[in-house]
Design a protein around this motif. Structure first.
Motif, PDB file in Angstrom:
ATOM      1  N   TRP A 170       0.821  -1.205   0.000  1.00  0.00           N
ATOM      2  CA  TRP A 170       0.000   0.000   0.000  1.00  0.00           C
ATOM      3  C   TRP A 170       0.862   1.265   0.000  1.00  0.00           C
ATOM      4  N   HIS A 171       1.986   1.201   0.720  1.00  0.00           N
ATOM      5  CA  HIS A 171       2.892   2.353   0.741  1.00  0.00           C
ATOM      6  C   HIS A 171       3.405   2.639  -0.660  1.00  0.00           C
ATOM      7  N   ARG A 172       3.806   1.606  -1.403  1.00  0.00           N
ATOM      8  CA  ARG A 172       4.291   1.809  -2.778  1.00  0.00           C
ATOM      9  C   ARG A 172       3.156   2.326  -3.670  1.00  0.00           C
ATOM     10  N   PHE A 173       1.986   1.731  -3.505  1.00  0.00           N
ATOM     11  CA  PHE A 173       0.825   2.124  -4.307  1.00  0.00           C
ATOM     12  C   PHE A 173       0.468   3.591  -4.046  1.00  0.00           C
ATOM     13  N   SER A 174       0.414   3.955  -2.775  1.00  0.00           N
ATOM     14  CA  SER A 174       0.066   5.321  -2.402  1.00  0.00           C
ATOM     15  C   SER A 174       1.129   6.307  -2.865  1.00  0.00           C
ATOM     16  N   HIS A 175       2.401   5.903  -2.764  1.00  0.00           N
ATOM     17  CA  HIS A 175       3.503   6.774  -3.194  1.00  0.00           C
ATOM     18  C   HIS A 175       3.419   7.039  -4.698  1.00  0.00           C
ATOM     19  N   ALA A 176       3.075   6.009  -5.477  1.00  0.00           N
ATOM     20  CA  ALA A 176       2.955   6.189  -6.927  1.00  0.00           C
ATOM     21  C   ALA A 176       1.834   7.181  -7.243  1.00  0.00           C
ATOM     22  N   ARG A 177       0.706   7.043  -6.555  1.00  0.00           N
ATOM     23  CA  ARG A 177      -0.407   7.966  -6.776  1.00  0.00           C
ATOM     24  C   ARG A 177      -0.014   9.396  -6.406  1.00  0.00           C
ATOM     25  N   SER A 178       0.690   9.532  -5.286  1.00  0.00           N
ATOM     26  CA  SER A 178       1.115  10.872  -4.850  1.00  0.00           C
ATOM     27  C   SER A 178       2.089  11.490  -5.842  1.00  0.00           C
ATOM     28  N   ALA A 179       3.022  10.653  -6.363  1.00  0.00           N
ATOM     29  CA  ALA A 179       4.004  11.157  -7.322  1.00  0.00           C
ATOM     30  C   ALA A 179       3.304  11.648  -8.591  1.00  0.00           C
ATOM     31  N   PHE A 180       2.308  10.869  -9.050  1.00  0.00           N
ATOM     32  CA  PHE A 180       1.563  11.282 -10.238  1.00  0.00           C
ATOM     33  C   PHE A 180       0.809  12.590  -9.971  1.00  0.00           C
ATOM     34  N   SER A 181       0.142  12.657  -8.823  1.00  0.00           N
ATOM     35  CA  SER A 181      -0.616  13.864  -8.483  1.00  0.00           C
ATOM     36  C   SER A 181       0.290  15.088  -8.408  1.00  0.00           C
ATOM     37  N   LYS A 182       1.494  14.900  -7.851  1.00  0.00           N
ATOM     38  CA  LYS A 182       2.445  16.015  -7.740  1.00  0.00           C
ATOM     39  C   LYS A 182       2.881  16.481  -9.121  1.00  0.00           C
ATOM     40  N   ARG A 183       3.222  15.513 -10.010  1.00  0.00           N
ATOM     41  CA  ARG A 183       3.648  15.868 -11.363  1.00  0.00           C
ATOM     42  C   ARG A 183       2.511  16.555 -12.126  1.00  0.00           C
ATOM     43  N   ARG A 184       1.296  16.022 -11.962  1.00  0.00           N
ATOM     44  CA  ARG A 184       0.153  16.624 -12.666  1.00  0.00           C
ATOM     45  C   ARG A 184      -0.086  18.048 -12.158  1.00  0.00           C
ATOM     46  N   LYS A 185       0.014  18.238 -10.852  1.00  0.00           N
ATOM     47  CA  LYS A 185      -0.190  19.569 -10.286  1.00  0.00           C
ATOM     48  C   LYS A 185       0.856  20.542 -10.816  1.00  0.00           C
ATOM     49  N   GLN A 186       2.127  20.083 -10.869  1.00  0.00           N
ATOM     50  CA  GLN A 186       3.194  20.940 -11.389  1.00  0.00           C
ATOM     51  C   GLN A 186       2.958  21.266 -12.858  1.00  0.00           C
ATOM     52  N   HIS A 187       2.514  20.249 -13.608  1.00  0.00           N
ATOM     53  CA  HIS A 187       2.273  20.456 -15.041  1.00  0.00           C
ATOM     54  C   HIS A 187       1.208  21.519 -15.263  1.00  0.00           C
ATOM     55  N   PHE A 188       0.082  21.383 -14.550  1.00  0.00           N
ATOM     56  CA  PHE A 188      -1.009  22.332 -14.773  1.00  0.00           C
ATOM     57  C   PHE A 188      -0.690  23.710 -14.202  1.00  0.00           C
ATOM     58  N   ALA A 189       0.134  23.740 -13.157  1.00  0.00           N
ATOM     59  CA  ALA A 189       0.574  25.044 -12.656  1.00  0.00           C
ATOM     60  C   ALA A 189       1.436  25.739 -13.710  1.00  0.00           C
ATOM     61  N   GLN A 190       2.339  24.966 -14.310  1.00  0.00           N
ATOM     62  CA  GLN A 190       3.182  25.522 -15.371  1.00  0.00           C
ATOM     63  C   GLN A 190       2.332  25.921 -16.577  1.00  0.00           C
ATOM     64  N   LEU A 191       1.344  25.062 -16.900  1.00  0.00           N
ATOM     65  CA  LEU A 191       0.468  25.363 -18.025  1.00  0.00           C
ATOM     66  C   LEU A 191      -0.326  26.638 -17.761  1.00  0.00           C
ATOM     67  N   ASP A 192      -0.796  26.801 -16.527  1.00  0.00           N
ATOM     68  CA  ASP A 192      -1.522  28.029 -16.173  1.00  0.00           C
ATOM     69  C   ASP A 192      -0.629  29.260 -16.324  1.00  0.00           C
ATOM     70  N   ALA A 193       0.633  29.111 -15.901  1.00  0.00           N
ATOM     71  CA  ALA A 193       1.572  30.235 -16.031  1.00  0.00           C
ATOM     72  C   ALA A 193       1.811  30.569 -17.507  1.00  0.00           C
ATOM     73  N   GLN A 194       1.963  29.504 -18.334  1.00  0.00           N
ATOM     74  CA  GLN A 194       2.174  29.730 -19.764  1.00  0.00           C
ATOM     75  C   GLN A 194       0.954  30.386 -20.398  1.00  0.00           C
ATOM     76  N   ARG A 195      -0.236  29.949 -19.990  1.00  0.00           N
ATOM     77  CA  ARG A 195      -1.457  30.528 -20.555  1.00  0.00           C
ATOM     78  C   ARG A 195      -1.641  31.972 -20.121  1.00  0.00           C
ATOM     79  N   GLU A 196      -1.223  32.278 -18.894  1.00  0.00           N
ATOM     80  CA  GLU A 196      -1.301  33.665 -18.436  1.00  0.00           C
ATOM     81  C   GLU A 196      -0.334  34.539 -19.227  1.00  0.00           C
ATOM     82  N   GLU A 197       0.872  34.002 -19.485  1.00  0.00           N
ATOM     83  CA  GLU A 197       1.841  34.737 -20.300  1.00  0.00           C
ATOM     84  C   GLU A 197       1.309  34.913 -21.721  1.00  0.00           C
ATOM     85  N   ALA A 198       0.678  33.837 -22.256  1.00  0.00           N
ATOM     86  CA  ALA A 198       0.088  33.930 -23.594  1.00  0.00           C
ATOM     87  C   ALA A 198      -1.015  34.977 -23.624  1.00  0.00           C
TER      88      ALA A 198
END
Length: 409
Positions: A170-198
C-alpha cells in the motif's frame, strides 16, 4: 424387568445401556413401567441421532466455521459419553469421529484456499502497484488519472494480506499515486503560467492590431499584420475563457484593415484595367510607325504618343512588361534609325572611316609583299606566320569597307 438389544431396566428401576465396555447406568426411573423407562431414554438417543444428522448437514452444506463446528461436536460428544440415552452410542461416537475428520479436512481445505486467495491477492496487488508506478511517469493526465482511480477501487475489492506485506504494498501504491498527483499539479501550474503569459502577449498583439486597423499605409501595415499573426501563433493558447474573445478582437481588427484595403485595391484595379486598355491602343498606334521611312515624322508622332502614354497612369503589374515592351520596341527602332542617319551624315566620322580604311589597306599590301619576299627566300615558317597576320588585317579591312559604304561611298 424390561430390556432391548441396547439396554435394560432392572427391578429397582435402574436403566442400563450396553456398550463395548459393558453396561453403563443411564439413570433411574420411578415414574412408570420399565418399558416407559426404556422408551424415554430411547427417545433421548433418537434426539442425539437427529442433532448429529443436522450437524453433519450443516458442516457439509454451509460455511459453518471449524471452531463452531468443533464446539458443537464437543457438546454432542459430552452427551454421548454421558450415557444418558439408550441406543448404539458407539455408532454415534463413530459418526462424531468422522465428523471431526470432515471438519478438519474442511479446515485444511479452507486454509489452503485462503493461502491461494492470499497468494492471488498478493499477485493482484503487486500487479496494481507495478501499473501504478508506471502510470506515475505518464503524461496522459486524464487517462492516467482515471486509471489510477480505477486501480484504487480494484484494490479495495481485494482481501487484505498480512499486515506487513499489505502495508508495504500500500505504501508503494500510495507513493505512486502521490508522485503522479504532484507531477500533474506541477504540469497544470506551469500550463496556467504559460497561458497567463500567452494572455498578456495576445492582449498586446490585439492592442497593436486594433491600432493598425484604420491605417492606409497598405503595404507595410499588411506586412506587420503577417508578423503579428506569426507572433500570435508562437504565443500559445491563453485560458479558455480569454482565448476566444482575444481571437475575435484580433481577427476583427485585421478584417477592418483588409476590408478597407480590398475596397481601395478594387477601385485601383478597375482604374488600372482601364489604363491598360488605353496603353494597348497607344502601343498599337506606335507599332503602325514601323518600318520607319520618314524619321522626322515618325519621331514627332512617337513623341506625341509617349506624352499621352505618360499621362495615363499605372497598369496592372503583371501586364506592365508586355505592354511597355511593345513601346520599347518602337523606341529602339527609332534610335537605330537615328544612329544610322547620324553615321550617314557625319563628315568627321566619314573622314575617320576613310583614314582607317586607307591604313588597313596599306598594312594589307605591305604584308602581301613581305609574304612574297619570305617565300622567295624559302622562309616558309615566316611566310605562314605573316599569312595568319594578313587574315586578321584583311578581316578588319573588310569590316571598315562595309562601314564606309554606310556613308554612301
Amino acid at each position: 424387568m424390561s430390556s432391548d438389544p441396547w439396554g435394560r431396566v432392572d427391578e429397582t428401576g435402574t436403566v442400563y445401556v450396553r456398550t463395548a465396555d459393558g453396561e453403563k447406568v443411564v439413570g433411574s426411573w420411578q415414574a412408570g413401567s420399565p418399558d416407559e423407562a426404556l422408551a424415554y431414554f430411547q427417545r433421548k438417543y433418537e434426539g442425539l441421532v437427529v442433532e448429529i444428522g443436522l450437524l453433519e448437514k450443516r458442516v457439509r452444506t454451509t460455511d459453518l466455521s471449524s471452531k463452531d463446528a468443533m464446539a458443537a461436536i464437543g457438546h454432542l460428544r459430552e452427551q454421548v459419553d454421558a450415557h444418558h440415552a439408550v441406543g448404539d452410542l458407539a455408532a454415534l461416537g463413530a459418526r462424531l469421529d468422522k465428523l471431526v475428520e470432515l471438519v478438519e479436512a474442511r479446515r485444511e481445505e479452507r486454509k489452503a484456499q485462503r493461502a491461494r486467495q492470499s497468494d492471488e491477492a498478493r499477485q493482484a496487488k503487486e500487479a496494481l502497484v507495478t501499473e501504478a508506478e508506471e502510470l506515475a511517469q505518464s503524461d496522459q493526465w486524464r487517462a492516467a488519472g482515471e486509471r489510477l482511480r480505477a486501480l484504487v477501487d480494484t484494490w479495495k475489492g481485494l482481501p487484505r494480506l498480512d499486515r506487513k506485506s499489505d502495508d508495504e504494498l500500500w505504501h508503494r501504491f500510495s507513493h505512486a499515486r502521490s508522485a503522479f498527483s504532484k507531477r500533474r499539479k506541477q504540469h497544470f501550474a506551469q500550463l496556467d503560467a504559460q497561458r497567463e503569459e500567452a494572455r498578456r502577449t495576445k492582449e498586446r498583439l490585439v492592442g497593436e492590431a486594433e491600432a493598425l486597423s484604420n491605417s492606409t499605409d497598405w503595404g507595410p501595415t499588411a506586412a506587420r499584420y503577417r508578423e503579428l499573426m506569426t507572433e500570435w501563433k508562437a504565443a500559445g493558447r491563453a485560458q479558455r475563457e480569454h482565448e476566444e474573445d482575444l481571437w475575435n478582437r484580433f481577427r476583427g481588427a485585421q478584417d477592418v484593415f483588409f476590408a478597407a484595403r480590398s475596397s481601395v485595391f478594387a477601385e485601383r484595379d478597375a482604374e488600372q484595367a482601364e489604363n491598360l486598355k488605353l496603353k494597348e491602343e497607344l502601343a498599337g498606334e506606335a507599332e503602325k510607325l514601323l518600318p520607319i521611312t520618314d524619321l522626322k515624322a515618325a519621331r514627332a508622332a512617337f513623341r506625341a504618343l509617349n506624352e499621352r502614354w505618360e499621362a495615363i497612369g499605372h497598369v496592372p503589374r503583371d501586364a506592365r512588361p508586355r505592354v511597355e515592351g511593345r513601346m520599347h520596341t518602337v523606341e529602339r527602332a527609332l534610335q537605330e534609325a537615328e544612329e544610322a542617319e547620324w553615321r550617314r551624315t557625319n563628315p568627321e566620322a566619314r573622314a575617320r572611316a576613310e583614314g582607317l580604311t586607307g591604313q588597313l589597306q596599306a598594312a594589307v599590301d605591305k604584308l602581301k609583299g613581305q609574304i612574297e619576299q619570305a617565300r622567295a627566300q624559302g622562309n616558309t615558317a615566316k611566310a605562314d606566320k605573316l599569312e595568319r597576320e594578313l587574315q586578321g588585317r584583311q578581316a578588319l579591312l573588310d569590316q571598315a569597307l562595309k562601314g564606309l559604304q554606310e556613308f554612301g561611298g
